[in-house]
Design a protein around this motif. Structure first.
Motif, mmCIF file in Angstrom:
data_model
loop_
_atom_site.group_PDB
_atom_site.id
_atom_site.type_symbol
_atom_site.label_atom_id
_atom_site.label_comp_id
_atom_site.label_asym_id
_atom_site.label_seq_id
_atom_site.Cartn_x
_atom_site.Cartn_y
_atom_site.Cartn_z
ATOM 1 N N ASP A 258 0.815 -1.211 0.000
ATOM 2 C CA ASP A 258 0.000 0.000 0.000
ATOM 3 C C ASP A 258 0.849 1.261 0.000
ATOM 4 O O ASP A 258 0.525 2.246 -0.659
ATOM 5 C CB ASP A 258 -0.945 0.013 1.214
ATOM 6 N N MET A 259 1.946 1.258 0.738
ATOM 7 C CA MET A 259 2.776 2.452 0.823
ATOM 8 C C MET A 259 3.472 2.734 -0.506
ATOM 9 O O MET A 259 3.622 3.882 -0.918
ATOM 10 C CB MET A 259 3.810 2.302 1.939
ATOM 11 N N LEU A 260 3.928 1.704 -1.205
ATOM 12 C CA LEU A 260 4.597 1.903 -2.488
ATOM 13 C C LEU A 260 3.606 2.250 -3.589
ATOM 14 O O LEU A 260 3.968 2.862 -4.591
ATOM 15 C CB LEU A 260 5.382 0.644 -2.867
ATOM 16 N N ARG A 261 2.349 1.849 -3.412
ATOM 17 C CA ARG A 261 1.345 2.109 -4.446
ATOM 18 C C ARG A 261 0.921 3.566 -4.470
ATOM 19 O O ARG A 261 0.590 4.103 -5.525
ATOM 20 C CB ARG A 261 0.126 1.213 -4.188
ATOM 21 N N VAL A 262 0.931 4.215 -3.324
ATOM 22 C CA VAL A 262 0.460 5.600 -3.230
ATOM 23 C C VAL A 262 1.631 6.513 -2.884
ATOM 24 O O VAL A 262 2.197 6.401 -1.792
ATOM 25 C CB VAL A 262 -0.643 5.733 -2.150
ATOM 26 N N PRO A 263 2.043 7.419 -3.771
ATOM 27 C CA PRO A 263 3.154 8.321 -3.452
ATOM 28 C C PRO A 263 2.746 9.355 -2.415
ATOM 29 O O PRO A 263 1.700 9.989 -2.540
ATOM 30 C CB PRO A 263 3.476 8.981 -4.803
ATOM 31 N N ARG A 264 3.564 9.513 -1.380
ATOM 32 C CA ARG A 264 3.291 10.494 -0.330
ATOM 33 C C ARG A 264 4.576 11.214 0.041
ATOM 34 O O ARG A 264 5.665 10.637 -0.010
ATOM 35 C CB ARG A 264 2.690 9.834 0.913
ATOM 36 N N VAL A 265 4.429 12.464 0.440
ATOM 37 C CA VAL A 265 5.585 13.256 0.837
ATOM 38 C C VAL A 265 6.265 12.641 2.051
ATOM 39 O O VAL A 265 7.497 12.582 2.122
ATOM 40 C CB VAL A 265 5.167 14.707 1.115
ATOM 41 N N THR A 266 5.485 12.172 3.007
ATOM 42 C CA THR A 266 6.079 11.591 4.206
ATOM 43 C C THR A 266 6.852 10.315 3.894
ATOM 44 O O THR A 266 7.784 9.957 4.621
ATOM 45 C CB THR A 266 4.992 11.298 5.258
ATOM 46 N N SER A 267 6.471 9.628 2.809
ATOM 47 C CA SER A 267 7.238 8.448 2.404
ATOM 48 C C SER A 267 8.616 8.849 1.905
ATOM 49 O O SER A 267 9.609 8.166 2.170
ATOM 50 C CB SER A 267 6.484 7.675 1.320
ATOM 51 N N VAL A 268 8.683 9.958 1.169
ATOM 52 C CA VAL A 268 9.976 10.471 0.713
ATOM 53 C C VAL A 268 10.861 10.797 1.910
ATOM 54 O O VAL A 268 12.038 10.416 1.970
ATOM 55 C CB VAL A 268 9.780 11.731 -0.167
ATOM 56 N N GLN A 269 10.292 11.480 2.893
ATOM 57 C CA GLN A 269 11.055 11.870 4.073
ATOM 58 C C GLN A 269 11.524 10.651 4.864
ATOM 59 O O GLN A 269 12.684 10.578 5.291
ATOM 60 C CB GLN A 269 10.188 12.782 4.958
ATOM 61 N N ALA A 270 10.628 9.692 5.061
ATOM 62 C CA ALA A 270 10.974 8.501 5.843
ATOM 63 C C ALA A 270 12.034 7.670 5.125
ATOM 64 O O ALA A 270 12.961 7.151 5.765
ATOM 65 C CB ALA A 270 9.720 7.659 6.098
ATOM 66 N N LEU A 271 11.932 7.535 3.803
ATOM 67 C CA LEU A 271 12.915 6.761 3.057
ATOM 68 C C LEU A 271 14.298 7.412 3.123
ATOM 69 O O LEU A 271 15.321 6.722 3.227
ATOM 70 C CB LEU A 271 12.469 6.616 1.606
ATOM 71 N N LEU A 272 14.342 8.730 3.060
ATOM 72 C CA LEU A 272 15.634 9.412 3.170
ATOM 73 C C LEU A 272 16.238 9.239 4.564
ATOM 74 O O LEU A 272 17.448 9.063 4.701
ATOM 75 C CB LEU A 272 15.469 10.900 2.838
ATOM 76 N N CYS A 273 15.389 9.296 5.594
ATOM 77 C CA CYS A 273 15.890 9.042 6.954
ATOM 78 C C CYS A 273 16.444 7.627 7.054
ATOM 79 O O CYS A 273 17.518 7.405 7.646
ATOM 80 C CB CYS A 273 14.768 9.240 7.975
ATOM 81 N N CYS A 274 15.740 6.657 6.467
ATOM 82 C CA CYS A 274 16.224 5.274 6.495
ATOM 83 C C CYS A 274 17.525 5.146 5.712
ATOM 84 O O CYS A 274 18.409 4.355 6.088
ATOM 85 C CB CYS A 274 15.165 4.340 5.904
ATOM 86 N N ALA A 275 17.653 5.903 4.629
ATOM 87 C CA ALA A 275 18.887 5.859 3.842
ATOM 88 C C ALA A 275 20.067 6.361 4.664
ATOM 89 O O ALA A 275 21.133 5.726 4.686
ATOM 90 C CB ALA A 275 18.720 6.698 2.576
ATOM 91 N N PHE A 276 19.890 7.482 5.352
ATOM 92 C CA PHE A 276 20.957 7.990 6.210
ATOM 93 C C PHE A 276 21.274 6.999 7.329
ATOM 94 O O PHE A 276 22.447 6.794 7.680
ATOM 95 C CB PHE A 276 20.563 9.343 6.805
ATOM 96 N N TYR A 277 20.244 6.396 7.891
ATOM 97 C CA TYR A 277 20.453 5.436 8.970
ATOM 98 C C TYR A 277 21.291 4.251 8.486
ATOM 99 O O TYR A 277 22.261 3.852 9.147
ATOM 100 C CB TYR A 277 19.095 4.957 9.499
ATOM 101 N N GLU A 278 20.921 3.688 7.328
ATOM 102 C CA GLU A 278 21.620 2.504 6.834
ATOM 103 C C GLU A 278 23.054 2.827 6.420
ATOM 104 O O GLU A 278 23.971 2.037 6.666
ATOM 105 C CB GLU A 278 20.845 1.896 5.659
#
Length: 365
Positions: A258-278
């Protein structure tokens, strides 16, 4: 222009070429230190970049003209050729002769503005069935609402049976309003906020208090991603140990269907945070993967186009719930993040300056 009293709106030519911060005085500090000649453009305004979409629209026009010439050449009789030439309107495909620069004449600033606006009119933001909006560039077959409707695209239309909320995720910490999560959020904004300018602190905190799940500025995966980074800032070993669980929670939600099916601004933010974390944990390939997905979702949302240039009434069913400055901050924060990842990992960038027309963002408070 004597001394440092004159303040310019743009950087000098030397600083622009070297891509360094300019004091925008005459002469600027950098040129004065290097004892180099300091020059400014006569037109003291930032030139809007020529996007790849505008180049694509020009290529499309050229292709249309080439096809037409081929059809004229293949016409069996002169009468048919004359009829084809009489009915064609070159203004549909080419700029007028007055807009074409002649020898010795460079296009003015207004020419660039006009060309950029012409390209933008071929792009659109369209509402999806889930209440989000998706961006279609000038070359997209879905940029025309009639074509999109005829194709019955799953991105268009509305359905009362579809929920606009993100899936509820409950983990070992229970409610999102528990002391452990609040502590990690506080640690994140105290120690890390200046490195994550794509997050609006005030808007996030306000929505976290009111509705941390379904907001425009706050969502479950974003809360968990922020906590994963914030937990690492704690001197308490027990709090730091929660970081992995927070990161797993955020990534599980983000990678759900569901999250990948619907583009959301908060998904962009969360993915970038996860990228920095990893990346910080040494998982370079995983961090690169998350950052790439984030930039693609952001482009799907059209965050590379400045909202001030859109005709909101004709392009959107309703205006966005967040202001233009918020979208600019997301774009430039993502842009800087992309450069950080690319430099740190020695890999090509995803985002290019000429792909966007976003105005500069205001400095973080």
């Amino acid at each position: 222009m004597d001394g440092n009293s004159t303040k310019h709106l743009i950087s000098c030519k030397r600083c622009q070429h070297r891509k360094i911060r300019c004091s925008r005085t005459f002469p600027c500090v950098n040129c004065a230190t290097a004892k180099a000649k300091c020059e400014f453009r006569e037109n003291d305004f930032k030139r809007p970049p020529v996007s790849r979409e505008y180049v694509a629209s020009l290529e499309s026009r050229i292709a249309t003209l080439e096809r037409f010439l081929a059809e004229v050449k293949a016409a069996p009789t002169d009468d048919q050729r004359r009829a084809m030439l009489e009915h064609i309107s070159f203004q549909d495909h080419l700029r007028t002769a007055a807009a074409v620069p002649t020898a010795g004449h460079l296009p003015s600033e207004s020419d660039d503005d006009k060309a950029l606006r012409e390209a933008m009119t071929k792009a659109s933001l369209q509402e999806t069935a889930e209440g989000s909006r998706i961006y279609h560039g000038p070359t997209s077959i879905f940029s025309d609402s009639e074509v999109a409707a005829a194709s019955k695209s799953p991105y268009l239309g509305s359905s009362a049976s579809l929920s606009t909320s993100t899936p509820q995720y409950v983990d070992e910490y229970g409610s999102l309003h528990n002391p452990k999560i609040s502590l990690c959020i506080g640690l994140f904004f105290f120690w890390q906020y200046s490195q994550f300018m794509f997050i609006d602190r005030e808007a996030f905190v306000q929505e976290y208090d009111q509705d941390p799940v379904n907001g425009e500025f706050c969502s479950e995966p974003l809360v968990y991603a922020i906590c994963a980074i914030g937990a690492l800032m704690s001197p308490d070993p027990e709090t730091r140990s929660m970081s992995t669980s927070f990161a797993s929670s955020a990534q599980d939600i983000l990678m759900s269907k569901d999250m990948l099916r619907v583009p959301r601004v908060t998904s962009v933010q969360a993915l970038l945070c996860c990228a920095f974390y990893e990346v910080g944990r040494g998982n370079l390939s995983k961090g690169w993967l998350f950052s790439g997905i984030a930039f693609r979702i952001g482009q799907d949302l059209g965050f590379q186009r400045d909202p001030a240039h859109w005709d909101i009434k004709s392009q959107l069913v309703a205006p966005y719930n967040f202001d233009n400055e918020f979208r600019r901050r997301i774009y430039w924060g993502s842009f800087l993040s992309d450069k950080i990842f690319s430099l740190f990992l020695g890999r090509p960038t995803f985002m290019h300056e000429n792909d966007a027309d976003v105005e500069f963002s205001e400095p973080l408070p």
